[in-house]
Scaffold this motif. Structure first.
Motif, short mmCIF file in Angstrom:
data_model
loop_
_atom_site.label_atom_id
_atom_site.label_comp_id
_atom_site.label_asym_id
_atom_site.label_seq_id
_atom_site.Cartn_x
_atom_site.Cartn_y
_atom_site.Cartn_z
N GLY A 173 0.81 -1.22 0.00
CA GLY A 173 0.00 0.00 0.00
C GLY A 173 0.83 1.26 0.00
N LEU A 174 0.14 2.38 -0.22
CA LEU A 174 0.78 3.70 -0.18
C LEU A 174 0.16 4.45 0.99
N GLN A 175 1.03 4.82 1.93
CA GLN A 175 0.55 5.45 3.16
C GLN A 175 0.86 6.94 3.18
N VAL A 233 0.73 -8.50 -7.75
CA VAL A 233 1.99 -8.23 -8.45
C VAL A 233 3.16 -8.41 -7.48
N PRO A 234 4.37 -8.70 -8.00
CA PRO A 234 5.53 -8.83 -7.11
C PRO A 234 5.86 -7.49 -6.43
N GLU A 235 6.61 -7.59 -5.34
CA GLU A 235 6.90 -6.40 -4.53
C GLU A 235 7.59 -5.29 -5.35
N GLU A 236 8.53 -5.68 -6.18
CA GLU A 236 9.30 -4.67 -6.93
C GLU A 236 8.40 -3.87 -7.88
N LEU A 237 7.49 -4.60 -8.53
CA LEU A 237 6.56 -3.95 -9.46
C LEU A 237 5.57 -3.06 -8.69
N VAL A 265 4.23 0.68 2.02
CA VAL A 265 4.08 -0.20 3.19
C VAL A 265 3.57 -1.57 2.78
N GLY A 266 3.85 -2.54 3.62
CA GLY A 266 3.35 -3.90 3.40
C GLY A 266 2.31 -4.23 4.46
N ARG A 267 1.97 -5.49 4.54
CA ARG A 267 0.98 -5.92 5.54
C ARG A 267 1.60 -5.99 6.93
N ARG A 268 0.77 -5.89 7.94
CA ARG A 268 1.23 -6.03 9.33
C ARG A 268 1.41 -7.50 9.68
N VAL A 269 2.15 -7.77 10.75
CA VAL A 269 2.36 -9.16 11.17
C VAL A 269 1.06 -9.73 11.74
#
Lengths: 218, 139
Positions: free
Chosen positions: B34-36, B110-114, B133-137
């Motif tokens: 995501g974009l925070q 999509v992959p992380e880099e893309l 940002v990515g997902r939370r644990v």
């Protein structure tokens, strides 16, 4: 628990409240509470870096060395800072290793399904974590699913996941984990320009306004 | 098509305050990345649309984009060289009230880099500082 349970040293919090918790965080100590099994709750602090490392490795269970005793605790809840990148409080529940608990385990997807390789098709993950029931000693760090092998149809459900021995899913088997979706390119540019009719939304209270406007002015 | 509500209770709103941080919509829910937002702002419907188009052009039917905020606040503006008074002006545009921590966009499939590259393109279109940002644990 495929790996060794991390052991964290805890110290008792003498003073409680947000102001003192903030001071503890500034010192690199993470406020936590240990509760459960009929004992009194203990307000403690643990090393922030050690806890962050344990969570990063997918640990759900930690040994907390508190005073002269060491207790096995399950990470029950986490509180995050407003940006979500730092844990600000941890809830730890006392557990026995043979106790059956319900926990959320992260799902790691590997590979791309064959159907998703077609242009316009994408694999979307409906579940990022799976709720499982198992003994505390059997909690997996994560669930790895190789979609290139496992996923043959348009959907992949919870029932199709190969879970480790002693672990059962706590959600219905028909719950979709991953699905293939066809993405349609949306109109952009001039074609997508708003029409005059759509340039203003419908006002729910408009009738009342019209009546008011229609009334003769003094 | 520009984002705006279909139905509203009232045509115009007061400006309001934008104090504090986001307490809702502040973690990745639908996609994987995501974009925070890191600042407070009224993000307009045009800016959100520009971000969406930039990402769609870059991804070319790969992945799925989620817009996590909706411009539901009507912003009115008086025309130039108009005398003050004579009531509140007409609605000029629609905006979403964004506070630090709000997830603006999410990407799935999509992959992380893309995803990083696509979200960077969206971030260029945003009027505020943003971060990936990515997902939370999971616990």
């Amino acid at each position: 628990m495929a790996h060794d349970t991390p052991t964290l040293e805890a110290t008792k919090r003498e003073r409680l409240g947000s102001r003192y918790a903030k001071r503890e965080r500034a010192k690199g100590r993470l406020p936590a509470v240990i509760f459960g099994h009929g004992s009194e709750p203990a307000h403690v602090t643990i090393d922030e870096k050690a806890m962050a490392l344990a969570l990063k490795h997918g640990s759900h269970v930690v040994n907390v060395k508190f005073g002269s005793t060491t207790e096995t605790c399950l990470v029950k809840d986490l509180q995050f800072g407003y940006l979500g990148d730092n844990v600000i409080h941890v809830d730890l529940a006392r557990v026995n290793l043979d106790e059956v608990v319900t926990v959320n385990v992260a799902i790691h997807f590997v590979g791309v399904p064959e159907l998703a390789k077609k242009p316009g098709n994408i694999a979307t993950h409906d579940l990022a974590q799976l709720e499982v029931r198992c003994k505390v000693r059997d909690i997996p760090e994560d669930i790895r699913i190789d979609l290139s092998v496992a996923m043959t149809g348009m959907t992949f459900t919870v029932g199709e996941i190969k879970l480790p021995a002693g672990v059962t899913a706590a959600v219905p088997a028909e719950t979709v984990v991953c699905r293939i979706q066809t993405v349609t390119e949306e109109a952009t540019g001039e074609a997508a320009a708003p029409t005059e009719a759509a340039s203003a939304p419908e006002v729910i209270t408009a009738k009342k306004d019209e009546k008011a406007e229609g009334a003769p002015k003094a | 098509m520009s984002l705006m509500p279909k139905r509203v209770k009232y045509r115009k709103q007061q400006r309001g305050k934008m104090k504090g941080n986001a307490t809702r919509g502040n973690y990745v829910s639908f996609g994987e990345y995501g974009l925070q937002a890191l600042e407070t702002y009224w993000v307009t419907a045009r800016q959100l649309d520009a971000g969406r188009i930039a990402a769609q052009h870059f991804l070319r039917r790969q992945g799925k984009i989620f817009i996590r905020v909706f411009p539901d606040k009507p912003i009115s503006k008086k025309p130039l060289e108009t005398r003050m008074g004579t009531g509140k002006a007409d609605v000029e545009y629609w905006a979403a009230v964004v506070k630090p921590g709000t997830i603006l966009f999410e990407i799935a499939g999509v992959p992380e880099e893309l995803a990083k590259q696509a979200l960077a393109r969206i971030a260029y279109k945003m009027p505020i500082r943003c971060r990936f940002v990515g997902r939370r644990v999971a616990v």
